[in-house]
Motif scaffolding. Sequence first.
Motif, PDB file in Angstrom:
ATOM      1  N   GLY A   1      56.404  26.243  22.270  1.00 19.84           N
ATOM      2  CA  GLY A   1      57.635  26.762  21.677  1.00 19.84           C
ATOM      3  C   GLY A   1      57.894  26.179  20.293  1.00 19.84           C
ATOM      4  O   GLY A   1      58.588  26.784  19.470  1.00 19.84           O
TER       5      GLY A   1
ATOM      6  N   ILE B   1      64.568  26.709  21.829  1.00 14.75           N
ATOM      7  CA  ILE B   1      63.267  27.102  22.391  1.00 14.75           C
ATOM      8  C   ILE B   1      63.452  27.603  23.830  1.00 14.75           C
ATOM      9  O   ILE B   1      62.868  28.614  24.237  1.00 14.75           O
ATOM     10  CB  ILE B   1      62.272  25.919  22.315  1.00 14.75           C
TER      11      ILE B   1
ATOM     12  N   THR C   1      55.850  35.232  23.045  1.00 18.41           N
ATOM     13  CA  THR C   1      55.781  33.814  23.426  1.00 18.41           C
ATOM     14  C   THR C   1      54.392  33.462  23.985  1.00 18.41           C
ATOM     15  O   THR C   1      53.918  32.346  23.798  1.00 18.41           O
ATOM     16  CB  THR C   1      56.858  33.466  24.478  1.00 18.41           C
TER      17      THR C   1
END
Length: 413
Positions: A368, A317, A116
Motif C-alpha cells: 500500500g 492505505i 491494488t
Amino acid sequence: MQQERKLNLPAWIIIGMLAGILVGFIFLKIGGTFTTDYLKPFGTIYINLLKFMVVPVVLFSIMSGVISLNDLKKVGSVGIKTFIYYICTTALAVVIGLVVVNCFKGFFPVLDSSVTAGLEYEAAEAPKIMDVIVNIFPDNLLKPMVDTNMLPVIVIAIFFGAGVLAAGEKGKMIANLVESMDEVVMKVLMMIIKLTPIGVFCLMADVVAVNGAKVVGSLALVVGVAYIGYILHLVIVYSLGVKFLAGMSPIRFFKGMAAAMLTAFTTTSSNATLPINIECCNDMGAEPEISSFVLPLGATINMDGTAIYQAVATVFIACCYGIDLTIGQMAMVVVTATLASIGTAGVSGAGMIMLSMVLLQVGLPVEGIAIIAGVDKLFDMGRTTLNITGDATCAMWLSKVERRNKEKLAAKQ
Ligand code: ASP
C-alpha cells in the motif's frame, strides 16, 4: 556578524523558497528535466555539506553538553526528562493524526482490487524492536560514525563525556579539546549555513517541478490531511508546551525557529537541520549545555511529524484497500507509530521505510505504501519541520528548568 546573520537569514531563506516555487511552476508548465538535472544537484551539494557535519556536530556537542552539565546525576536527570517528554509528545502526535484522518476518511477512495493487486512496493526490511535496541550499543567505535548511524554515535558521545567527568582533573585536557573542537565545528557550520537560501531555492524548484502534477485528487487530500495534523500539533502541543513549560511566547518561539523550520522543510532531514536548530535555540536563550544534549538526541529519536504521517498514511492505505480499522488496531497504530518514529533516522524519506513496520503490525498490506510513495517528499517536508520543532520545545523547557536550578543554587550560596 552574529547580529547580521540573525536578521537576514530567515528572510533570505523565504526569498529562496518563494523563488524556488516560482521557478518550479515555470518548469512544471514548460516540462522537461531541467530542475532535476541542473538545479537539484546544487541542492544535493548543500545537503551533503550539512550531512558531513552531522557526526562531528552530534559527537562534540553531546560530549560538550555532558561535560558542561558537570555532574553525572544531572546528565541522567536531564536525559530521563528529555526521553519522557519526547515519548509523550510523540504519542500525542499519533493520536492527533488518528483523530484528524478519521474525520476525513469518508472522502478517501476505495481502490479497485485490480489496481491494488498490481501495486508493488519493495519493503525495506522493517527492523524488529529488540534489534533496534541492541543496535543502539555499538561493537565498534568508528563504524557507526562511518555509517552515520546516529543512535550508537550518541551512546559513544555520552559514554566519553561521562568518562571525562569521571576522570576529574586528569580528564581536563580532553574536556578542553572537546570544547575547542565543538567551537571549530560550529564555525564550519556557520559557513555552510550561509548557503541555505541557495540550497533551499534549488531543492524547492525541483520539488514543485516534479511533484506539482502528481498532487491531484485523493493524494492532494491525504497530503492536506497530514498537514492539518501537523499544524494542529504545532499550534496546540508546541504552543502550549513553550507557553506553559518554557514560559515563552509561542510567537517569539516560532519567529526564532523560522530559519530552522524552513531548512527542515526543504532539506527533509532532521540531521541536516540540527546545526541550525542548535543556533536558533541558543539565539532564543537556550542554555548551550542543554541544547547541545537535547537537540542531537531529539534529531535522532523524536519524530512527532513522522508519527502523525504514519497514523494518517496507515488509515489512508487501509481505506484504499476497503479495510476499516478497529479501535484495537488504532491503539496498535499509536504504540507502533510511536516506536517506529523513535527508530526512524533523521534523514530524508526514512519515515516511509518505517511505515512498513506500522502496516505489518496492524496487518495491512505493505505494498500500500506504493500508493503514496510518489508524494512522500511532500509529506516529508512537513513532518521534518515538526520533528525538529518538537526537539526545540524540549530544549527551551529544559533550559528554563536548568536556569531555575542555577538560580536556586546561587541563592543558597
Ligand atoms: N525526514 C524525516 C527527518 O529527518 C524523517 C522521516 O522521513 O520521517 O526528520
